[in-house]
Design a protein around this motif. Sequence first.
Motif, PDB file in Angstrom:
ATOM      1  N   LEU A 131       0.827  -1.208   0.000  1.00  0.00           N
ATOM      2  CA  LEU A 131       0.000   0.000   0.000  1.00  0.00           C
ATOM      3  C   LEU A 131       0.859   1.256   0.000  1.00  0.00           C
ATOM      4  CD1 LEU A 131      -2.983  -0.730   2.425  1.00  0.00           C
ATOM      5  CD2 LEU A 131      -2.673  -1.362   0.025  1.00  0.00           C
ATOM      6  N   HIS A 132       1.925   1.247   0.789  1.00  0.00           N
ATOM      7  CA  HIS A 132       2.765   2.449   0.838  1.00  0.00           C
ATOM      8  C   HIS A 132       3.453   2.676  -0.501  1.00  0.00           C
ATOM      9  CE1 HIS A 132       4.925   5.690   2.755  1.00  0.00           C
ATOM     10  NE2 HIS A 132       6.064   5.215   2.283  1.00  0.00           N
ATOM     11  N   GLY A 133       3.922   1.615  -1.132  1.00  0.00           N
ATOM     12  CA  GLY A 133       4.512   1.756  -2.457  1.00  0.00           C
ATOM     13  C   GLY A 133       3.524   2.350  -3.444  1.00  0.00           C
ATOM     14  N   ASN A 134       2.282   1.909  -3.355  1.00  0.00           N
ATOM     15  CA  ASN A 134       1.245   2.476  -4.221  1.00  0.00           C
ATOM     16  C   ASN A 134       1.012   3.949  -3.915  1.00  0.00           C
ATOM     17  OD1 ASN A 134       0.916  -0.041  -5.381  1.00  0.00           O
ATOM     18  ND2 ASN A 134      -0.943  -0.547  -4.254  1.00  0.00           N
ATOM     19  N   ASP A 135       0.996   4.294  -2.633  1.00  0.00           N
ATOM     20  CA  ASP A 135       0.717   5.670  -2.227  1.00  0.00           C
ATOM     21  C   ASP A 135       1.769   6.655  -2.737  1.00  0.00           C
ATOM     22  OD1 ASP A 135      -1.586   4.979  -0.921  1.00  0.00           O
ATOM     23  OD2 ASP A 135      -0.675   4.891   1.075  1.00  0.00           O
ATOM     24  N   VAL A 136       3.033   6.235  -2.699  1.00  0.00           N
ATOM     25  CA  VAL A 136       4.109   7.165  -3.054  1.00  0.00           C
ATOM     26  C   VAL A 136       4.588   6.959  -4.493  1.00  0.00           C
ATOM     27  CG1 VAL A 136       4.858   7.358  -0.659  1.00  0.00           C
ATOM     28  CG2 VAL A 136       5.948   5.655  -2.138  1.00  0.00           C
ATOM     29  N   GLY A 137       3.926   6.068  -5.224  1.00  0.00           N
ATOM     30  CA  GLY A 137       4.310   5.838  -6.609  1.00  0.00           C
ATOM     31  C   GLY A 137       5.626   5.109  -6.770  1.00  0.00           C
ATOM     32  N   ASP A 138       5.988   4.297  -5.774  1.00  0.00           N
ATOM     33  CA  ASP A 138       7.237   3.543  -5.822  1.00  0.00           C
ATOM     34  C   ASP A 138       6.908   2.106  -6.233  1.00  0.00           C
ATOM     35  OD1 ASP A 138       9.581   2.103  -5.333  1.00  0.00           O
ATOM     36  OD2 ASP A 138      10.150   3.358  -3.627  1.00  0.00           O
ATOM     37  N   ARG A 139       6.981   1.853  -7.527  1.00  0.00           N
ATOM     38  CA  ARG A 139       6.603   0.540  -8.030  1.00  0.00           C
ATOM     39  C   ARG A 139       7.502  -0.559  -7.482  1.00  0.00           C
ATOM     40  NH1 ARG A 139       6.287  -1.127 -14.485  1.00  0.00           N
ATOM     41  NH2 ARG A 139       5.658  -3.319 -14.165  1.00  0.00           N
ATOM     42  N   ARG A 140       8.777  -0.265  -7.318  1.00  0.00           N
ATOM     43  CA  ARG A 140       9.712  -1.269  -6.802  1.00  0.00           C
ATOM     44  C   ARG A 140       9.333  -1.678  -5.377  1.00  0.00           C
ATOM     45  NH1 ARG A 140      12.483  -5.722  -7.255  1.00  0.00           N
ATOM     46  NH2 ARG A 140      14.327  -5.807  -5.926  1.00  0.00           N
ATOM     47  N   MET A 141       8.979  -0.700  -4.524  1.00  0.00           N
ATOM     48  CA  MET A 141       8.576  -1.011  -3.156  1.00  0.00           C
ATOM     49  C   MET A 141       7.332  -1.891  -3.158  1.00  0.00           C
ATOM     50  SD  MET A 141       7.407   1.520  -0.025  1.00  0.00           S
ATOM     51  CE  MET A 141       9.041   2.217   0.180  1.00  0.00           C
ATOM     52  N   GLU A 153       6.368  -3.935  -5.477  1.00  0.00           N
ATOM     53  CA  GLU A 153       6.711  -5.268  -5.966  1.00  0.00           C
ATOM     54  C   GLU A 153       7.428  -6.084  -4.896  1.00  0.00           C
ATOM     55  OE1 GLU A 153       9.013  -4.369  -9.402  1.00  0.00           O
ATOM     56  OE2 GLU A 153       7.268  -4.206 -10.734  1.00  0.00           O
ATOM     57  N   VAL A 154       8.333  -5.431  -4.169  1.00  0.00           N
ATOM     58  CA  VAL A 154       9.026  -6.121  -3.077  1.00  0.00           C
ATOM     59  C   VAL A 154       8.031  -6.527  -1.993  1.00  0.00           C
ATOM     60  CG1 VAL A 154      10.702  -5.830  -1.210  1.00  0.00           C
ATOM     61  CG2 VAL A 154      11.260  -5.044  -3.518  1.00  0.00           C
ATOM     62  N   GLY A 155       7.106  -5.613  -1.688  1.00  0.00           N
ATOM     63  CA  GLY A 155       6.088  -5.928  -0.701  1.00  0.00           C
ATOM     64  C   GLY A 155       5.241  -7.116  -1.118  1.00  0.00           C
ATOM     65  N   LEU A 156       4.836  -7.154  -2.381  1.00  0.00           N
ATOM     66  CA  LEU A 156       4.013  -8.259  -2.856  1.00  0.00           C
ATOM     67  C   LEU A 156       4.777  -9.576  -2.818  1.00  0.00           C
ATOM     68  CD1 LEU A 156       1.334  -9.209  -3.972  1.00  0.00           C
ATOM     69  CD2 LEU A 156       2.157  -8.641  -6.276  1.00  0.00           C
ATOM     70  N   ALA A 157       6.052  -9.526  -3.144  1.00  0.00           N
ATOM     71  CA  ALA A 157       6.863 -10.744  -3.044  1.00  0.00           C
ATOM     72  C   ALA A 157       6.889 -11.249  -1.604  1.00  0.00           C
ATOM     73  CB  ALA A 157       8.283 -10.473  -3.542  1.00  0.00           C
ATOM     74  N   GLY A 158       6.970 -10.312  -0.646  1.00  0.00           N
ATOM     75  CA  GLY A 158       6.929 -10.699   0.763  1.00  0.00           C
ATOM     76  C   GLY A 158       5.580 -11.273   1.157  1.00  0.00           C
ATOM     77  N   VAL A 159       4.512 -10.681   0.643  1.00  0.00           N
ATOM     78  CA  VAL A 159       3.167 -11.205   0.903  1.00  0.00           C
ATOM     79  C   VAL A 159       3.076 -12.659   0.468  1.00  0.00           C
ATOM     80  CG1 VAL A 159       0.745 -11.059   0.204  1.00  0.00           C
ATOM     81  CG2 VAL A 159       2.008  -8.970   0.776  1.00  0.00           C
ATOM     82  N   LEU A 160       3.485 -12.919  -0.754  1.00  0.00           N
ATOM     83  CA  LEU A 160       3.380 -14.269  -1.306  1.00  0.00           C
ATOM     84  C   LEU A 160       4.278 -15.248  -0.564  1.00  0.00           C
ATOM     85  CD1 LEU A 160       3.320 -13.338  -5.099  1.00  0.00           C
ATOM     86  CD2 LEU A 160       1.384 -13.982  -3.644  1.00  0.00           C
ATOM     87  N   ARG A 161       5.471 -14.807  -0.223  1.00  0.00           N
ATOM     88  CA  ARG A 161       6.401 -15.692   0.483  1.00  0.00           C
ATOM     89  C   ARG A 161       5.843 -16.095   1.846  1.00  0.00           C
ATOM     90  NH1 ARG A 161      10.250 -12.681   0.035  1.00  0.00           N
ATOM     91  NH2 ARG A 161      10.196 -11.605   2.044  1.00  0.00           N
ATOM     92  N   ARG A 162       5.307 -15.119   2.579  1.00  0.00           N
ATOM     93  CA  ARG A 162       4.816 -15.441   3.920  1.00  0.00           C
ATOM     94  C   ARG A 162       3.515 -16.239   3.873  1.00  0.00           C
ATOM     95  NH1 ARG A 162       6.517 -10.188   7.704  1.00  0.00           N
ATOM     96  NH2 ARG A 162       8.666 -10.084   6.910  1.00  0.00           N
ATOM     97  N   LEU A 163       2.702 -16.009   2.875  1.00  0.00           N
ATOM     98  CA  LEU A 163       1.514 -16.834   2.710  1.00  0.00           C
ATOM     99  C   LEU A 163       1.906 -18.267   2.347  1.00  0.00           C
ATOM    100  CD1 LEU A 163      -0.932 -14.503   0.741  1.00  0.00           C
ATOM    101  CD2 LEU A 163      -1.168 -15.275   3.109  1.00  0.00           C
ATOM    102  N   ARG A 164       2.899 -18.408   1.505  1.00  0.00           N
ATOM    103  CA  ARG A 164       3.338 -19.730   1.064  1.00  0.00           C
ATOM    104  C   ARG A 164       3.947 -20.516   2.228  1.00  0.00           C
ATOM    105  NH1 ARG A 164       7.016 -18.186  -2.233  1.00  0.00           N
ATOM    106  NH2 ARG A 164       8.736 -18.506  -0.750  1.00  0.00           N
ATOM    107  N   ASP A 165       4.791 -19.857   2.997  1.00  0.00           N
ATOM    108  CA  ASP A 165       5.442 -20.537   4.116  1.00  0.00           C
ATOM    109  C   ASP A 165       4.405 -20.920   5.172  1.00  0.00           C
ATOM    110  OD1 ASP A 165       7.787 -20.151   2.790  1.00  0.00           O
ATOM    111  OD2 ASP A 165       8.470 -18.492   4.051  1.00  0.00           O
ATOM    112  N   GLY A 166       3.531 -19.960   5.494  1.00  0.00           N
ATOM    113  CA  GLY A 166       2.406 -20.260   6.372  1.00  0.00           C
ATOM    114  C   GLY A 166       2.752 -20.436   7.826  1.00  0.00           C
ATOM    115  N   VAL A 167       4.047 -20.623   8.121  1.00  0.00           N
ATOM    116  CA  VAL A 167       4.468 -20.825   9.506  1.00  0.00           C
ATOM    117  C   VAL A 167       5.683 -19.972   9.747  1.00  0.00           C
ATOM    118  CG1 VAL A 167       3.567 -23.165   9.654  1.00  0.00           C
ATOM    119  CG2 VAL A 167       5.904 -22.814   8.890  1.00  0.00           C
ATOM    120  N   SER A 168       6.036 -19.839  11.011  1.00  0.00           N
ATOM    121  CA  SER A 168       7.241 -19.097  11.370  1.00  0.00           C
ATOM    122  C   SER A 168       8.459 -19.725  10.717  1.00  0.00           C
ATOM    123  CB  SER A 168       7.425 -19.109  12.900  1.00  0.00           C
ATOM    124  OG  SER A 168       8.729 -18.732  13.244  1.00  0.00           O
TER     125      SER A 168
END
Length: 247
Positions: free
Chosen positions: A218-228, A230-245
């Motif tokens: 969301l912050h990347g979207n707010d400030v127009g930082d596409r790279r941020m 994309e990095v955030g989304l990669a983190g979203v997917l990684r943590r959803l995939r791992d599912g555990v600590s």
Amino acid sequence: MTYLGEGWDTTAVLVAGHWVERRPRRPAVEPQLRRETVVMPWLAPRLPLPVPIPVIASGNPLVVRHELVPGDEVTTPTATQGRQLGEFLRALHAAPVAEAGRRGVGPAALPVQRFREEVLPHAPGGEGLLAALGGLPADTLVHGDIGPEHVLGRDGVLTGVIDFGDLHVGDAAVDLAWALHSAPPEFADAVASAYGVTDELRERALVWHRLGPWHEVLHGNDVGDRRMAEVGLAGVLRRLRDGVSPR
């Protein structure tokens, strides 16, 4: 005057090697900074580690100033530092919510609708995480952004905790997300022991840990930082995939 850096909300400079001056990056942040000057003088004596106690140095434009909290970002946290952080969070979370409220601290609304619109279409399986947010308590004074960049140390011990801009009444588990689910095991175990973490609290902390990158999108979207974003989304997917600590 030495430029210290900028976060999502403020920029900071070091003045005369002793004073940190912070300025809001946008008008919406001004009330947050002003609130810190009211609540931190009350909160600081309750805490076992140094924290910023800002005062208003200039009203227009707004500048707040506080003494430099010594130390560096904790990059390789130790068990000793984990015990210190656990004790710090236990003290913070024991602060009376009603008194904090009289100083302007209240609940913080999560941008759930924006999560649904801007992140969820790109994050299959994320609906369950958003649904879990509805069952979390909001009854504790929390820092709201505990991570290695805000926990300072030197010579193997913690020297302070900074950046209370996200202070709010919320779920105690949000302050344990990084410590329990992203930090080295010896540090995490020491935090858990000193704080008195239960299995239920650990599970709630995992929810907050998994949610962290959603805010980055969301912050990347707010400030127009596409790279941020994309990095955030990669983190979203990684943590959803791992599912555990990762521990």
